[in-house]
Motif scaffolding. Structure first.
Motif, PDB file in Angstrom:
ATOM      1  N   ARG A  26       0.687  -1.202  -0.056  1.00 56.35           N
ATOM      2  CA  ARG A  26      -0.006  -0.010  -0.056  1.00 56.35           C
ATOM      3  C   ARG A  26       0.897   1.144  -0.052  1.00 56.35           C
ATOM      4  O   ARG A  26       0.968   2.074   0.960  1.00 56.35           O
ATOM      5  N   ILE A  27       1.721   1.502  -0.987  1.00 57.22           N
ATOM      6  CA  ILE A  27       2.647   2.353  -1.063  1.00 57.22           C
ATOM      7  C   ILE A  27       2.018   4.013  -1.118  1.00 57.22           C
ATOM      8  O   ILE A  27       2.671   4.996  -0.844  1.00 57.22           O
ATOM      9  N   GLY A  28       0.944   4.118  -1.957  1.00 53.32           N
ATOM     10  CA  GLY A  28       0.479   5.084  -2.053  1.00 53.32           C
ATOM     11  C   GLY A  28       0.115   6.019  -0.850  1.00 53.32           C
ATOM     12  O   GLY A  28      -0.310   7.371  -1.094  1.00 53.32           O
ATOM     13  N   SER A  29      -0.141   5.293   0.336  1.00 51.01           N
ATOM     14  CA  SER A  29      -0.237   6.083   1.639  1.00 51.01           C
ATOM     15  C   SER A  29       0.858   6.320   2.372  1.00 51.01           C
ATOM     16  O   SER A  29       0.613   6.906   3.662  1.00 51.01           O
ATOM     17  N   ILE A  30       2.299   6.140   1.910  1.00 43.94           N
ATOM     18  CA  ILE A  30       3.340   6.203   2.660  1.00 43.94           C
ATOM     19  C   ILE A  30       3.616   7.997   2.523  1.00 43.94           C
ATOM     20  O   ILE A  30       3.808   8.483   1.566  1.00 43.94           O
ATOM     21  N   ILE A  31       4.070   8.464   3.538  1.00 43.52           N
ATOM     22  CA  ILE A  31       4.407   9.831   3.969  1.00 43.52           C
ATOM     23  C   ILE A  31       5.576  10.002   4.226  1.00 43.52           C
ATOM     24  O   ILE A  31       6.422  11.228   3.889  1.00 43.52           O
ATOM     25  N   PHE A  32       6.356   9.300   4.855  1.00 39.83           N
ATOM     26  CA  PHE A  32       7.801   9.323   5.260  1.00 39.83           C
ATOM     27  C   PHE A  32       8.580   8.050   4.706  1.00 39.83           C
ATOM     28  O   PHE A  32       7.810   6.958   5.138  1.00 39.83           O
ATOM     29  N   LEU A  33       9.916   7.985   4.290  1.00 38.92           N
ATOM     30  CA  LEU A  33      10.696   6.737   4.127  1.00 38.92           C
ATOM     31  C   LEU A  33      11.836   7.404   4.865  1.00 38.92           C
ATOM     32  O   LEU A  33      12.274   8.506   4.602  1.00 38.92           O
ATOM     33  N   GLY A  34      12.691   6.315   5.416  1.00 41.37           N
ATOM     34  CA  GLY A  34      13.918   6.931   6.221  1.00 41.37           C
ATOM     35  C   GLY A  34      14.542   5.542   6.774  1.00 41.37           C
ATOM     36  O   GLY A  34      14.220   4.434   6.485  1.00 41.37           O
ATOM     37  N   TRP A  35      15.577   6.038   7.577  1.00 39.21           N
ATOM     38  CA  TRP A  35      16.666   4.831   8.123  1.00 39.21           C
ATOM     39  C   TRP A  35      16.759   5.309   9.325  1.00 39.21           C
ATOM     40  O   TRP A  35      16.944   6.588  10.104  1.00 39.21           O
ATOM     41  N   ARG A  49      15.459  10.941   7.469  1.00 37.86           N
ATOM     42  CA  ARG A  49      14.052  10.550   6.625  1.00 37.86           C
ATOM     43  C   ARG A  49      13.882  11.630   5.868  1.00 37.86           C
ATOM     44  O   ARG A  49      14.180  12.776   6.120  1.00 37.86           O
ATOM     45  N   ILE A  50      12.999  11.240   4.812  1.00 41.21           N
ATOM     46  CA  ILE A  50      12.609  12.070   3.828  1.00 41.21           C
ATOM     47  C   ILE A  50      11.092  11.873   3.643  1.00 41.21           C
ATOM     48  O   ILE A  50      10.432  10.917   3.692  1.00 41.21           O
ATOM     49  N   SER A  51      10.395  13.106   3.680  1.00 34.02           N
ATOM     50  CA  SER A  51       8.987  13.124   3.561  1.00 34.02           C
ATOM     51  C   SER A  51       8.311  13.103   1.971  1.00 34.02           C
ATOM     52  O   SER A  51       9.315  13.038   1.145  1.00 34.02           O
ATOM     53  N   LEU A  52       7.163  12.682   1.851  1.00 33.19           N
ATOM     54  CA  LEU A  52       6.837  12.795   0.465  1.00 33.19           C
ATOM     55  C   LEU A  52       6.952  14.212  -0.341  1.00 33.19           C
ATOM     56  O   LEU A  52       7.264  14.038  -1.514  1.00 33.19           O
TER      57      LEU A  52
END
Length: 117
Positions: A26-35, A49-52
């Motif tokens: 469900r990647i369309g709902s991701i707002i942050f990705l990070g480590w 971390r990086i936001s959309l």
């Protein structure tokens, strides 16, 4: 949301490594990705971390050495780590924050980074 991380390994101090993470589901709902990273006996801590929208947060300890980047089309997040130090040794976890009604946190499987002095 599932996260698959790759990269990591053993490197000498001053060297570089690159971590990559791909999100699926469900990647369309991701707002942050990070480590994040964690050493035994300590709490997991944010690395970057990086936001959309492209806003980035870095831990003070990695500013100027690490660079986080994101591909929204592929829903991947990379962490370029330069000038590594022994204190960067840790298990690194890919992280995703989803907004699906409420906020949900997801974690990858963790990848070990070891920096020798």
């Amino acid at each position: 949301v599932q996260l698959q991380a790759s990269g990591g390994g053993l490197v000498q101090a001053g060297g570089s490594l690159r971590l990559s993470c791909a999100a699926s589901g469900r990647i369309g709902s991701i707002i942050f990705l990070g480590w994040y990273r964690q050493v035994p006996g300590k709490q997991r801590e944010l690395v970057a971390r990086i936001s959309l929208g492209g806003s980035i947060d870095y831990a003070d300890s990695v500013k100027g050495r690490f660079t986080v980047s994101r591909d929204n089309a592929k829903m991947t997040v990379d962490l370029q780590m330069n000038n590594l130090k022994p204190e960067d040794t840790a298990v690194y976890y890919c992280s995703a924050v989803e907004r699906w009604g409420k906020f949900n946190d997801y974690w990858g499987q963790g990848t070990l980074v070891t920096v020798s002095s």
